[in-house]
Design a protein around this motif. Structure first.
Motif, PDB file in Angstrom:
ATOM      1  N   ARG A 113      41.200  29.218  39.196  1.00 31.91           N
ATOM      2  CA  ARG A 113      40.064  30.125  38.834  1.00 31.91           C
ATOM      3  C   ARG A 113      39.288  29.976  38.164  1.00 31.91           C
ATOM      4  O   ARG A 113      39.280  29.128  36.714  1.00 31.91           O
ATOM      5  CB  ARG A 113      40.779  31.900  38.729  1.00 31.91           C
ATOM      6  CG  ARG A 113      42.317  31.720  39.518  1.00 31.91           C
ATOM      7  CD  ARG A 113      42.940  32.800  38.690  1.00 31.91           C
ATOM      8  NE  ARG A 113      42.906  32.753  36.914  1.00 31.91           N
ATOM      9  CZ  ARG A 113      44.970  32.585  37.150  1.00 31.91           C
ATOM     10  NH1 ARG A 113      45.351  32.376  38.652  1.00 31.91           N
ATOM     11  NH2 ARG A 113      44.764  32.253  35.587  1.00 31.91           N
ATOM     12  N   VAL A 114      37.173  30.710  37.646  1.00 26.43           N
ATOM     13  CA  VAL A 114      37.067  30.734  36.349  1.00 26.43           C
ATOM     14  C   VAL A 114      37.114  32.116  36.441  1.00 26.43           C
ATOM     15  O   VAL A 114      36.983  33.092  36.887  1.00 26.43           O
ATOM     16  CB  VAL A 114      35.817  30.041  36.358  1.00 26.43           C
ATOM     17  CG1 VAL A 114      34.593  31.099  36.876  1.00 26.43           C
ATOM     18  CG2 VAL A 114      35.267  29.989  35.338  1.00 26.43           C
ATOM     19  N   ALA A 115      37.885  32.244  35.131  1.00 22.59           N
ATOM     20  CA  ALA A 115      37.782  33.746  34.139  1.00 22.59           C
ATOM     21  C   ALA A 115      36.876  34.491  33.166  1.00 22.59           C
ATOM     22  O   ALA A 115      35.980  33.599  32.441  1.00 22.59           O
ATOM     23  CB  ALA A 115      39.363  33.921  33.222  1.00 22.59           C
ATOM     24  N   VAL A 116      35.747  35.757  33.577  1.00 23.82           N
ATOM     25  CA  VAL A 116      34.504  35.673  33.053  1.00 23.82           C
ATOM     26  C   VAL A 116      35.373  37.002  32.386  1.00 23.82           C
ATOM     27  O   VAL A 116      36.054  37.985  32.902  1.00 23.82           O
ATOM     28  CB  VAL A 116      33.924  36.188  33.891  1.00 23.82           C
ATOM     29  CG1 VAL A 116      32.505  36.740  33.194  1.00 23.82           C
ATOM     30  CG2 VAL A 116      33.240  34.815  34.603  1.00 23.82           C
ATOM     31  N   ASN A 117      35.073  37.214  30.690  1.00 19.77           N
ATOM     32  CA  ASN A 117      35.037  38.959  30.042  1.00 19.77           C
ATOM     33  C   ASN A 117      33.592  39.330  30.211  1.00 19.77           C
ATOM     34  O   ASN A 117      32.630  39.171  30.038  1.00 19.77           O
ATOM     35  CB  ASN A 117      35.417  37.690  28.769  1.00 19.77           C
ATOM     36  CG  ASN A 117      36.465  37.335  28.090  1.00 19.77           C
ATOM     37  OD1 ASN A 117      37.617  38.114  28.112  1.00 19.77           O
ATOM     38  ND2 ASN A 117      35.922  35.909  28.069  1.00 19.77           N
ATOM     39  N   LEU A 118      33.818  40.320  31.059  1.00 23.74           N
ATOM     40  CA  LEU A 118      33.108  41.720  31.085  1.00 23.74           C
ATOM     41  C   LEU A 118      33.606  42.705  30.292  1.00 23.74           C
ATOM     42  O   LEU A 118      34.501  43.844  29.447  1.00 23.74           O
ATOM     43  CB  LEU A 118      32.889  42.253  32.429  1.00 23.74           C
ATOM     44  CG  LEU A 118      32.586  41.229  33.972  1.00 23.74           C
ATOM     45  CD1 LEU A 118      32.176  42.118  34.912  1.00 23.74           C
ATOM     46  CD2 LEU A 118      31.509  40.359  33.735  1.00 23.74           C
ATOM     47  N   LEU A 146      37.419  33.846  41.203  1.00 20.57           N
ATOM     48  CA  LEU A 146      36.902  34.300  40.281  1.00 20.57           C
ATOM     49  C   LEU A 146      37.555  35.414  39.518  1.00 20.57           C
ATOM     50  O   LEU A 146      38.553  36.109  40.040  1.00 20.57           O
ATOM     51  CB  LEU A 146      35.606  34.955  40.393  1.00 20.57           C
ATOM     52  CG  LEU A 146      34.946  36.149  39.637  1.00 20.57           C
ATOM     53  CD1 LEU A 146      33.985  34.933  38.398  1.00 20.57           C
ATOM     54  CD2 LEU A 146      33.538  37.335  39.844  1.00 20.57           C
ATOM     55  N   GLU A 147      37.353  35.040  38.051  1.00 22.51           N
ATOM     56  CA  GLU A 147      38.612  36.558  38.085  1.00 22.51           C
ATOM     57  C   GLU A 147      37.588  36.728  36.793  1.00 22.51           C
ATOM     58  O   GLU A 147      37.123  36.503  35.787  1.00 22.51           O
ATOM     59  CB  GLU A 147      39.677  35.781  37.042  1.00 22.51           C
ATOM     60  CG  GLU A 147      40.641  36.955  36.499  1.00 22.51           C
ATOM     61  CD  GLU A 147      42.281  36.064  36.403  1.00 22.51           C
ATOM     62  OE1 GLU A 147      42.747  36.353  37.142  1.00 22.51           O
ATOM     63  OE2 GLU A 147      41.869  35.488  34.533  1.00 22.51           O
ATOM     64  N   LEU A 148      37.658  38.734  36.680  1.00 23.08           N
ATOM     65  CA  LEU A 148      37.636  39.462  35.821  1.00 23.08           C
ATOM     66  C   LEU A 148      38.036  39.947  34.858  1.00 23.08           C
ATOM     67  O   LEU A 148      38.575  40.329  35.442  1.00 23.08           O
ATOM     68  CB  LEU A 148      36.288  40.760  36.447  1.00 23.08           C
ATOM     69  CG  LEU A 148      35.350  40.333  37.714  1.00 23.08           C
ATOM     70  CD1 LEU A 148      34.462  41.263  38.473  1.00 23.08           C
ATOM     71  CD2 LEU A 148      34.130  39.242  36.644  1.00 23.08           C
ATOM     72  N   GLU A 149      37.764  39.617  33.659  1.00 24.06           N
ATOM     73  CA  GLU A 149      39.138  40.347  32.461  1.00 24.06           C
ATOM     74  C   GLU A 149      37.872  41.758  32.190  1.00 24.06           C
ATOM     75  O   GLU A 149      37.116  41.966  31.618  1.00 24.06           O
ATOM     76  CB  GLU A 149      38.874  39.371  31.489  1.00 24.06           C
ATOM     77  CG  GLU A 149      39.125  37.752  31.729  1.00 24.06           C
ATOM     78  CD  GLU A 149      39.820  36.919  30.634  1.00 24.06           C
ATOM     79  OE1 GLU A 149      39.064  37.461  29.345  1.00 24.06           O
ATOM     80  OE2 GLU A 149      40.713  36.218  31.294  1.00 24.06           O
ATOM     81  N   ILE A 150      39.002  42.898  31.933  1.00 29.74           N
ATOM     82  CA  ILE A 150      38.940  43.384  31.648  1.00 29.74           C
ATOM     83  C   ILE A 150      39.389  43.852  30.016  1.00 29.74           C
ATOM     84  O   ILE A 150      40.573  43.519  30.124  1.00 29.74           O
ATOM     85  CB  ILE A 150      38.763  44.976  32.432  1.00 29.74           C
ATOM     86  CG1 ILE A 150      38.295  46.467  32.023  1.00 29.74           C
ATOM     87  CG2 ILE A 150      39.901  45.176  33.029  1.00 29.74           C
ATOM     88  CD1 ILE A 150      37.960  47.361  32.432  1.00 29.74           C
ATOM     89  N   GLN A 174      40.406  38.206  41.879  1.00 29.35           N
ATOM     90  CA  GLN A 174      41.123  38.367  40.530  1.00 29.35           C
ATOM     91  C   GLN A 174      40.691  39.051  39.355  1.00 29.35           C
ATOM     92  O   GLN A 174      39.843  39.215  39.288  1.00 29.35           O
ATOM     93  CB  GLN A 174      41.811  37.701  40.003  1.00 29.35           C
ATOM     94  CG  GLN A 174      42.558  36.984  41.596  1.00 29.35           C
ATOM     95  CD  GLN A 174      43.342  35.799  41.249  1.00 29.35           C
ATOM     96  OE1 GLN A 174      44.783  36.254  40.487  1.00 29.35           O
ATOM     97  NE2 GLN A 174      43.002  34.372  42.132  1.00 29.35           N
ATOM     98  N   ILE A 175      41.113  40.150  39.031  1.00 33.91           N
ATOM     99  CA  ILE A 175      41.482  41.304  37.636  1.00 33.91           C
ATOM    100  C   ILE A 175      42.482  40.972  36.378  1.00 33.91           C
ATOM    101  O   ILE A 175      43.637  41.246  37.468  1.00 33.91           O
ATOM    102  CB  ILE A 175      41.222  42.780  38.149  1.00 33.91           C
ATOM    103  CG1 ILE A 175      40.577  43.554  39.285  1.00 33.91           C
ATOM    104  CG2 ILE A 175      40.747  43.714  36.909  1.00 33.91           C
ATOM    105  CD1 ILE A 175      39.177  43.218  39.269  1.00 33.91           C
ATOM    106  N   SER A 176      42.260  41.093  35.137  1.00 35.78           N
ATOM    107  CA  SER A 176      42.930  40.753  34.733  1.00 35.78           C
ATOM    108  C   SER A 176      42.866  41.978  33.376  1.00 35.78           C
ATOM    109  O   SER A 176      41.422  42.046  33.526  1.00 35.78           O
ATOM    110  CB  SER A 176      43.710  39.647  34.179  1.00 35.78           C
ATOM    111  OG  SER A 176      41.824  38.640  33.400  1.00 35.78           O
TER     112      SER A 176
END
Ligand code: C2E
Ligand code: CA
Ligand code: CA
Ligand code: CA
Length: 278
Positions: A113-118, A146-150, A174-176
């Motif tokens: 996965r690649v995790a991105v901070n939004l 793809l993972e999105l960090e909230i 994916q969401i974290s």
């Protein structure tokens, strides 16, 4: 001094004037930075605690300032959020991270996965899911990579965030929840939000070995997350003892200086094997 109603004056100190002047300068140079492509992404591995395999990489933005050198996101993200420039920046991050991950897969690195901070503002925007979908199509990255960090914040618009998270989830992304445990009423939203993973904030991990409150909190978060069917990743792991404790508590993944600092993409790729053999 500025007049405020009848006989009331607000005195702006020199300090405040310098501050707002600094802010304007900073905003101008942020805009220029966007136009001139002065941002880069660093990547930090996320390691499976059982196998030691790299399961993901968190993308963290850096500003290569022409005079100041590498600038930390703590210095410019707040202003970017305040001015709305964050929207362009986050889209750039999203596209770049997806492209990078796709290119790693094409080069034969094991899929991860690649995790991105939004910014949490983004999650209340109706167009977010559309944007993410378009970027995935454009880059050819499968949504599950793809993972999105909230991050929960006081100002988060919960009512509009719930449907966005649901849309994103149904895309297969994916969401974290980032910095878990520091936000307010975290527990309240766990059931309402469509999420896959909690990221235990580094402030709890830091004193895990010396503060029994923190180790209790971490143990409890992990158990609760597992009961809810969520995975857990611990941030800020710097020492072997912390890793052992997290192993014992059945945390799923770890991230931190113990394994690697965030590093440029080329270095990540070059040292992939070593990063997971620690
Ligand atoms: P975050 O998402 O909570 O990221 C974790 C921060 O902890 C990163 O700081 C990372 O470099 C640092 N870190 C990682 N491992 C360790 C460790 O073992 N010990 C310690 N003490 N620190 C560790 P960084 O890269 O300076 O980013 C700071 C914050 O800026 C991030 O916190 C995130 O909130 C924000 N940010 C970074 N990149 C982006 C981005 O692309 N978009 C948005 N919207 N925000 C970003
Ligand atoms: Ca993060
Ligand atoms: Ca975090
Ligand atoms: Ca944070």
């Amino acid at each position: 001094a500025k007049q405020r109603g009848k006989n009331q004056y607000v005195i702006y100190s020199d300090d405040m004037q310098t501050k707002s002047h600094e802010k304007i300068k900073m905003e101008t140079s942020l805009r220029r930075a966007i136009d001139n492509n002065e941002f880069v992404l660093y990547y930090q591995p996320q390691i499976d605690i059982k196998s030691g395999d790299i399961k993901g990489a968190e993308a963290l933005i850096r500003w290569m300032h022409p005079e100041r050198g590498l600038v930390s996101p703590y210095e410019f993200i707040p202003l970017a959020e305040e001015t709305g420039l964050i929207i362009q920046m986050d889209q750039w991050v999203l596209r770049t991270a997806c492209m990078q991950n796709k290119s790693w897969q094409e080069k034969g690195l094991p899929p991860m996965r690649v995790a991105v901070n939004l910014s949490s503002q983004q999650f209340s925007k109706e167009y977010l899911a559309e944007t993410v979908k378009a970027i995935l199509e454009e880059t050819g990255l499968e949504p599950k990579f793809l993972e999105l960090e909230i991050t929960e914040t006081m100002t988060m618009d919960v009512e509009h965030t719930i449907p966005t998270l649901r849309q994103l989830h149904s895309l297969g992304v994916q969401i974290s929840i980032d910095d878990f445990g520091t936000g307010y009423s975290s527990l309240n939203y766990l059931k309402k939000f469509s999420i896959d993973r909690l990221k235990i904030d580094q402030s709890f991990v830091r004193d895990i070995m010396t503060n029994s409150h923190d180790s209790d909190i971490v143990g409890t978060i992990i158990a609760m997350a597992h009961n809810l069917g969520l995975e857990v990743i611990a941030e800020g792991v710097e020492e072997k003892d912390q890793l052992r404790f997290l192993q014992y508590q059945k945390c799923n993944e770890v991230q931190g200086y113990y394994f690697s600092e965030p590093i440029p993409a080329e270095k990540f790729e070059l040292h992939f094997q070593e990063l997971q053999e620690k």
